[in-house]
Design an enzyme around this catalytic site. Structure first.
Site, PDB file in Angstrom:
ATOM      1  N   ASP A   1      -7.105  -9.530   3.594  1.00 29.97           N
ATOM      2  CA  ASP A   1      -8.270  -9.733   4.443  1.00 29.97           C
ATOM      3  C   ASP A   1      -9.003  -8.437   4.762  1.00 29.97           C
ATOM      4  O   ASP A   1      -8.481  -7.341   4.578  1.00 29.97           O
ATOM      5  CB  ASP A   1      -7.850 -10.367   5.766  1.00 29.97           C
TER       6      ASP A   1
ATOM      7  N   PHE B   1      -9.931  -0.849  -1.647  1.00 28.83           N
ATOM      8  CA  PHE B   1      -9.804  -1.842  -0.587  1.00 28.83           C
ATOM      9  C   PHE B   1     -10.088  -3.207  -1.195  1.00 28.83           C
ATOM     10  O   PHE B   1     -11.195  -3.474  -1.652  1.00 28.83           O
ATOM     11  CB  PHE B   1     -10.758  -1.551   0.574  1.00 28.83           C
TER      12      PHE B   1
ATOM     13  N   ARG C   1      -9.370 -14.034   3.261  1.00 27.97           N
ATOM     14  CA  ARG C   1      -8.021 -14.413   2.815  1.00 27.97           C
ATOM     15  C   ARG C   1      -8.056 -15.655   1.918  1.00 27.97           C
ATOM     16  O   ARG C   1      -7.204 -15.821   1.062  1.00 27.97           O
ATOM     17  CB  ARG C   1      -7.120 -14.738   4.011  1.00 27.97           C
TER      18      ARG C   1
ATOM     19  N   ASP D   1       0.853  -1.190   0.000  1.00 27.21           N
ATOM     20  CA  ASP D   1       0.000   0.000   0.000  1.00 27.21           C
ATOM     21  C   ASP D   1       0.891   1.242   0.000  1.00 27.21           C
ATOM     22  O   ASP D   1       1.357   1.674  -1.028  1.00 27.21           O
ATOM     23  CB  ASP D   1      -0.932   0.000   1.216  1.00 27.21           C
TER      24      ASP D   1
END
Length: 179
Positions: A158, A151, A164, A102
């Site tokens: 997750d 997102f 996941r 990220d």
């Protein structure tokens, strides 16, 4: 998972094909040299397991867990090692394996930490890079997919420790995280 998912961004087939391509590059890049894969827990479990299966190059594996979040949802800026390596990396070729990058802040800290231990080399493999979110200059040698700054979940990623186990990468419907 029904209505929880909004859309699929990367299919299972695309993930497999990209692992195969990148594993061939790694095999060529590390020919005749040792290789230690260092997975960053928890997200990299799926990524590292699949990458290791595609490699034809012998390698060892170890794991680290680091956190800069504490109990919150935003980074505290302070990185803590929750689980350190079991293997000494001095004079080793280290390939850090990540699920997603990220901001790059925690990973940048991790790279510097590992380099301080005297390895022969440290490189990065990530399945997903959110290029627009980068806050540091971070050299990532092997990138599966560049995705928008959304997102995402699945394939190790997750939301509240769920999703996941999806074999693909997708986005959650807003009603899931706006509860």
């Amino acid at each position: 998972m029904g209505d929880d998912l909004e859309k699929v961004l990367v299919t299972e087939e695309q993930i497999k094909a990209r692992h195969e391509e990148l594993a061939a590059e790694i095999d060529a890049d590390y020919a005749g040299r040792d290789l230690l894969l260092v997975g960053v827990l928890k997200g990299a479990v799926m990524v590292m397991a699949d990458l290791a299966r595609w490699l034809h190059h012998p390698c060892e594996m170890d794991w680290m867990a680091v956190s800069s979040y504490g109990a919150g949802t935003t980074s505290s800026g302070v990185v803590r090692i929750l689980k350190d390596l079991d293997i000494d990396i001095k004079d080793r070729n280290v390939l850090i394996v990540e699920d997603v990058i990220d901001s790059g802040l925690t990973l940048s800290w991790l790279v510097n930490n590992l380099k301080s231990r005297g390895p022969a080399s440290v490189e990065i493999y990530t399945m997903v890079r959110k290029a627009l979110a980068f806050k540091v200059d971070l050299a990532v040698k092997y990138v599966g997919f560049d995705l928008p700054d959304e997102f995402i979940v699945g394939y190790g990623l997750d939301y509240a420790e769920k999703y996941r186990n999806l074999s693909f990468i997708g986005t959650l419907a807003p009603h899931v995280y706006n509860r």
